[in-house]
Design a protein around this motif. Structure first.
Motif, PDB file in Angstrom:
ATOM      1  N   VAL A 103      32.234  42.806  40.590  1.00 51.28           N
ATOM      2  CA  VAL A 103      31.262  41.776  40.220  1.00 51.28           C
ATOM      3  C   VAL A 103      29.843  42.334  40.313  1.00 51.28           C
ATOM      4  N   ARG A 122      27.501  35.193  37.951  1.00 48.33           N
ATOM      5  CA  ARG A 122      28.413  35.867  37.046  1.00 48.33           C
ATOM      6  C   ARG A 122      28.929  34.910  35.972  1.00 48.33           C
ATOM      7  N   GLU A 174      28.845  34.615  42.430  1.00 43.14           N
ATOM      8  CA  GLU A 174      29.899  34.189  41.504  1.00 43.14           C
ATOM      9  C   GLU A 174      29.368  33.187  40.486  1.00 43.14           C
TER      10      GLU A 174
END
Length: 422
Positions: free
Chosen positions: A240, A209, A206
């Motif tokens: 993702v 990203r 995350e």
């Protein structure tokens, strides 16, 4: 092929196999941590006319012994008669090496050396011998690892750091990715997982990203998770990741995850030999196959594998292990000749390039890609001084086989190489 079809100058005089060791950073994985030295074997296939074809293989005592056995089989054979030549090597290894996958490690390195020699004799690059390139540059992904800042001091050896620094949390992984992007221009990234609890590795993805909003991302925990954990992570990271690689072990295990998630699954662990393809397809266990010519018996076999994947709608990328420039050149040529390459390829090369045994100037990682060499054969030239230095390093070291778990236990005696771990 009839005797005398080719000139006697194309016959093989000898195969020189040189084991080498080169520096490797403390890269963490589900099995432990990379030791300070990685092992490879460099092949020089010498023809009667003096032409030399180059090959490279993963190292280790068993693979070195098999290459030495193969060296006796190839002498006197014609370098263009690769089908019969590789069959003879395979037959010689079969009594002691029943696994086709393990025999493939040997035949692939010899086939690359044959193709390099053939290219030099004909004045054509290996990609031409594979049918011609469909792309002038091959895209690669930045290969990210959780890692220590340095190898610890052991056995009187001083601690050894590197220019990459520590990466033990999501912030460290983002810093490493930025360095990869700045130094090599990578536009996609793969994180080697299976090191920390899944929540921490989800957080790392995350964070990547957020730092790279448009970059394709992938995560590879090397079978560190159960099917249930794999499904939970896939649900969290759906949309993702471009794909999740080997979250759990075995074809049935991967099939179980695939049935429960829309996130594509990739492998270089449960489908590594021809006999694995049918059950993988029947169970829809993988949606992306990571080819590796070292595994599958060579560059031509990799082209055949790509055609099989195309027939069954399986995506294609490429696996990597710690390697040097001969392997990178071979990977680049075959990737250039595969029309259905759907994802950027893996490569460890940025971690090991400083100890390369090919002369600089041909293999350059720019904008996240390597331009396909256009010189004869692989298009790379062996640096004999570097080869001699790394061979001496091998002889002087006490490392003869890779042992990530054993090295980790020397630092952390409580470490258990138990999979799945979560």
């Amino acid at each position: 092929m009839t005797e005398g079809t080719y000139s006697t100058g194309t016959r093989i005089r000898e195969l020189i196999v040189t084991p080498i060791a080169f520096r490797d950073p403390p890269l963490l994985n589900s099995s432990g941590v990379h030791e300070p030295l990685a092992l490879r074997c460099v092949l020089q296939l010498v023809l009667e006319d003096g032409t030399v074809g180059l090959g490279e293989s993963p190292g280790g005592s068993a693979r070195l012994e098999r290459l030495q056995t193969a060296a006796k089989e190839v002498v006197g054979r014609d370098v263009f008669d690769t089908t019969a030549l590789l069959a003879a090597v395979d037959d010689a290894l079969l009594p002691s090496v029943p696994s086709s996958h393990e025999r493939g490690w040997t035949t692939s390195a010899i086939e690359v050396a044959c193709l390099d020699a053939q290219g030099k004799l004909t004045g054509r690059p290996v990609s031409d011998l594979l049918g011609g390139r469909v792309r002038d540059a091959v895209p690669f992904a930045g290969y990210l690892f959780h890692k220590w800042a340095e190898h610890p001091a052991l056995d009187g050896r001083p601690a050894a750091g590197d220019s990459w620094g520590e990466a033990l949390d999501p912030a460290g992984i983002v810093v490493q990715a930025r360095l990869m992007h700045e130094r090599y221009g990578f536009e996609s990234f793969k994180l080697k997982g299976g090191v920390f609890p899944p929540e921490q590795e989800i957080a790392a993805i995350e964070a990547l990203r957020e730092a790279f909003p448009d970059a394709p991302l992938r995560l590879d925990p090397n079978t560190a998770w159960t099917v249930e954990t794999s499904v939970q992570v896939a649900e969290r990271l759906h949309g993702v990741l471009e794909y999740l690689e080997d979250p759990t072990a075995s074809i049935p295990g991967m099939a179980g995850v695939a049935r429960s998630t829309g996130l594509p699954l990739a492998t270089n662990m449960c489908v590594i030999a021809w006999e694995h393809l049918r059950p993988a397809v029947e169970q829809n266990a993988v949606q992306v196959l990571l080819t590796d010519h070292h595994y599958w018996g060579g560059l031509r076999r990799t082209r055949e594998l790509a055609a099989v994947c195309e027939a069954f709608g399986i995506g294609l990328s490429m696996h990597s292990n710690s390697h040097l420039g001969i392997s990178l050149a071979a990977m680049t040529h075959v990737a250039a000749a595969v029309p259905n390459l759907h994802h950027s390829c893996d490569t460890h090369y940025p971690w090991n390039a400083a100890d390369d045994i090919v002369r600089p100037g041909v293999l350059e990682m720019r904008d996240g890609a390597v331009r396909v060499p256009t010189g004869p054969g692989l298009g790379v030239e062996l640096d004999h001084a570097a080869l001699d230095r790394l061979h001496r390093l091998y002889l002087e070291s006490d490392i003869r086989d890779r042992d990530d778990a054993g090295y980790m236990r020397r630092v952390d005696p409580g470490f258990e190489a138990r999979l799945p771990r979560w």
